[in-house]
Design an enzyme around this catalytic site. Structure first.
Site, PDB file in Angstrom:
ATOM      1  N   ASN A 144      11.215   9.703 -31.115  1.00  0.00           N
ATOM      2  CA  ASN A 144      12.264  10.688 -30.846  1.00  0.00           C
ATOM      3  C   ASN A 144      13.099  10.795 -32.129  1.00  0.00           C
ATOM      4  O   ASN A 144      13.943   9.957 -32.400  1.00  0.00           O
ATOM      5  CB  ASN A 144      13.116  10.197 -29.668  1.00  0.00           C
ATOM      6  CG  ASN A 144      14.203  11.180 -29.287  1.00  0.00           C
ATOM      7  OD1 ASN A 144      14.376  12.214 -29.941  1.00  0.00           O
ATOM      8  ND2 ASN A 144      14.936  10.863 -28.245  1.00  0.00           N
ATOM      9  N   ARG A 172       8.865  13.556 -29.030  1.00  0.00           N
ATOM     10  CA  ARG A 172       9.775  14.381 -28.248  1.00  0.00           C
ATOM     11  C   ARG A 172      10.136  15.601 -29.101  1.00  0.00           C
ATOM     12  O   ARG A 172      10.578  15.455 -30.243  1.00  0.00           O
ATOM     13  CB  ARG A 172      11.046  13.592 -27.936  1.00  0.00           C
ATOM     14  CG  ARG A 172      12.007  14.404 -27.139  1.00  0.00           C
ATOM     15  CD  ARG A 172      13.282  13.664 -26.888  1.00  0.00           C
ATOM     16  NE  ARG A 172      14.106  14.452 -25.995  1.00  0.00           N
ATOM     17  CZ  ARG A 172      15.337  14.146 -25.680  1.00  0.00           C
ATOM     18  NH1 ARG A 172      15.900  13.079 -26.169  1.00  0.00           N
ATOM     19  NH2 ARG A 172      16.020  14.919 -24.852  1.00  0.00           N
ATOM     20  N   HIS A 178      16.360  18.627 -20.857  1.00  0.00           N
ATOM     21  CA  HIS A 178      16.176  17.357 -20.111  1.00  0.00           C
ATOM     22  C   HIS A 178      14.965  17.436 -19.179  1.00  0.00           C
ATOM     23  O   HIS A 178      14.906  16.736 -18.162  1.00  0.00           O
ATOM     24  CB  HIS A 178      17.401  17.022 -19.231  1.00  0.00           C
ATOM     25  CG  HIS A 178      18.644  16.706 -19.978  1.00  0.00           C
ATOM     26  ND1 HIS A 178      19.891  17.097 -19.541  1.00  0.00           N
ATOM     27  CD2 HIS A 178      18.850  16.009 -21.118  1.00  0.00           C
ATOM     28  CE1 HIS A 178      20.811  16.676 -20.381  1.00  0.00           C
ATOM     29  NE2 HIS A 178      20.214  16.013 -21.352  1.00  0.00           N
ATOM     30  N   ARG A 207      30.830  19.002 -24.479  1.00  0.00           N
ATOM     31  CA  ARG A 207      30.397  20.414 -24.385  1.00  0.00           C
ATOM     32  C   ARG A 207      31.050  21.101 -23.193  1.00  0.00           C
ATOM     33  O   ARG A 207      31.216  20.499 -22.132  1.00  0.00           O
ATOM     34  CB  ARG A 207      28.876  20.483 -24.233  1.00  0.00           C
ATOM     35  CG  ARG A 207      28.150  20.138 -25.500  1.00  0.00           C
ATOM     36  CD  ARG A 207      26.645  20.162 -25.274  1.00  0.00           C
ATOM     37  NE  ARG A 207      26.059  18.904 -25.676  1.00  0.00           N
ATOM     38  CZ  ARG A 207      24.888  18.446 -25.254  1.00  0.00           C
ATOM     39  NH1 ARG A 207      24.172  19.143 -24.405  1.00  0.00           N
ATOM     40  NH2 ARG A 207      24.437  17.295 -25.672  1.00  0.00           N
ATOM     41  N   GLU A 254      12.336   8.775 -19.999  1.00  0.00           N
ATOM     42  CA  GLU A 254      11.708   9.894 -20.705  1.00  0.00           C
ATOM     43  C   GLU A 254      10.569   9.425 -21.606  1.00  0.00           C
ATOM     44  O   GLU A 254       9.569  10.112 -21.770  1.00  0.00           O
ATOM     45  CB  GLU A 254      12.766  10.650 -21.505  1.00  0.00           C
ATOM     46  CG  GLU A 254      13.748  11.369 -20.581  1.00  0.00           C
ATOM     47  CD  GLU A 254      15.025  11.812 -21.264  1.00  0.00           C
ATOM     48  OE1 GLU A 254      15.066  12.944 -21.729  1.00  0.00           O
ATOM     49  OE2 GLU A 254      15.980  11.013 -21.328  1.00  0.00           O
TER      50      GLU A 254
END
Ligand code: AMP
Length: 397
Positions: free
Chosen positions: A7, A90, A179, A240, A384
């Site tokens: 990743n 990823r 996600h 955010r 993940e």
């Protein structure tokens, strides 16, 4: 079979070496400050944690250091690089080009680069991770696993915005969602745990972490999701903003006398629960401040929970029913008080939660709904990396 999962971020790189027989990580770690001073590799294997401070001017050097650590006699996990059968990367954005994971070819890399404008912060770093790995391990097969791909099953009515249609056809402006690997993993795990075919389940998955998104999973497929064209949409997050009236950006730009780009930075980095509270983007800091009577910290927690609750209701309506709610990621897995705020007063939907069980920590799946609850409520740790490793093994295997 052993799969190395990568990743790559702009100045970081996280990795896990997963043995597919056991589906467990036999080594994991990360490089920080790539391309900066004081680069650091932290490597964990065989119960040891090693820190190596060495210059990493680029991702290629970082990958070489990771491989050296993996085969190190003292703290490595394998004897030689040949034991790595495949690498899974990823990649944040598949746009409409890939609907699932793919074996990486030059053509795939080109397409990923072409989609950079849809994810300018993450996609270049992901591609750099791929090209660096290819340089160091040219003969090892590699797979790209996309954050957006799980949401490629959304129907048009969920992803087309109420703006001129050619904004979609010409500029690819639509809801993509993010996600995806996490929502896919926890919804599959929920079906397995409940002993049901995923085709028969309507699930709302709440991935609540530093970035948060909520997905409606109907029959094993994503049919709607809260993150949007970018990961800025949906519920308010750590920093955010989440969903806003689009007119606010222009209004803020005028009031502050700044460019729309600068407003974008405020909405990404200084908003969300941090912006509301002025305290922290971390929910631990927020609940501590709220307990001490800080009104804005309490307000931030209320707004977050309220927003999550509204998505659960909206998605239950969108799917025409609800069988299961799943909480995952940093907040979803660890913050029992936030879960309680979210699931409270949802009895009318058939949600009944055992508040004591909600406070218990278990390894694996925690079923926090009562036996009689029509809607099952589960806390499931996300993984993940395992999804990336499984897809990689399947495609190259
Ligand atoms: P993630 O992005 O999934 O790694 O989640 C990170 C976020 O999870 C942090 O910013 C915290 O807000 C939250 N978090 C992690 N552990 C806890 C905890 N024990 N209690 C409350 N929030 C937590």
């Amino acid at each position: 079979m052993k799969v190395l999962v990568i990743n790559a971020g702009s100045s970081s790189l996280k990795y896990q070496l997963i043995d597919m027989e056991t589906e467990k990580a036999i080594a994991k770690g990360g490089c920080e400050r790539i391309g900066l001073d004081k680069s650091l590799l932290t490597h964990k294997a065989n119960g040891k944690v090693i820190e190596i401070q060495k210059d990493m001017p680029d991702h290629t050097t970082a990958i070489k250091l990771v491989l050296d650590a993996l085969i190190n006699e003292e703290y490595g996990a394998i004897k030689s690089m040949d034991e790595i059968d495949a690498v899974g990367h990823r990649v944040v954005h598949s746009a409409e080009d890939f609907k699932s994971s793919v074996v990486i070819t030059d053509e795939v890399i080109k397409t990923c680069i072409a989609n950079t404008e849809l994810a300018p912060l993450h996609q270049p770093a992901n591609v750099t991770g791929i090209t660096a790995c290819k340089e160091v391990m040219p003969n090892t097969p590699m797979v790209a696993v996309f954050d957006t791909a799980f949401h490629s099953t959304m129907p048009e009515k969920a992803y087309v915005y109420g703006i001129p249609y050619d904004m979609y056809t010409k500029y690819k402006i639509r809801r993509y969602g993010f996600h995806g690997t996490s929502h896919r993993y926890v919804s599959d795990e929920a079906a397995k745990y409940l002993g049901k075919d995923k085709k028969d389940l309507k699930i709302v998955t709440l991935h609540l972490g530093n970035g948060s998104s909520i997905t409606a999973v109907d029959g094993g497929k994503s049919v709607d999701t809260s993150m949007s064209f970018t990961p800025l949409g949906g519920v308010p997050m750590g920093t955010r903003a989440g969903d806003l009236d689009p007119a606010i950006s222009e209004f803020m730009a005028k009031k502050l006398g700044v460019s729309l780009e600068e407003v974008g930075t405020i909405l990404n980095k200084q908003s969300g629960v941090k912006g509301i509270s002025g305290v922290s983007s971390d929910f631990r800091g927020l609940s501590a401040a709220s307990k001490q009577g800080n009104h804005r910290a309490e307000l931030a927690l209320q707004i977050f929970a309220y927003s999550c609750k509204k998505y659960i209701g909206a998605y239950a309506c969108a799917m025409g029913g609800l069988d299961c709610i799943v909480f995952t990621a940093g907040i979803g897995e660890n913050d029992a008080a936030m879960r309680e705020r979210i699931f409270s007063d949802l009895e009318f939907l058939g949600v009944e939660v055992d508040r004591e069980q909600n406070k218990v920590r278990v390894d694996g799946v925690n079923e926090i709904s009562t036996k009689d609850s029509k809607v099952k409520v589960l806390v499931i740790p996300t993984n993940e990396e395992l999804v990336i490793a499984r897809d990689t093994a399947e495609l190259v295997g």
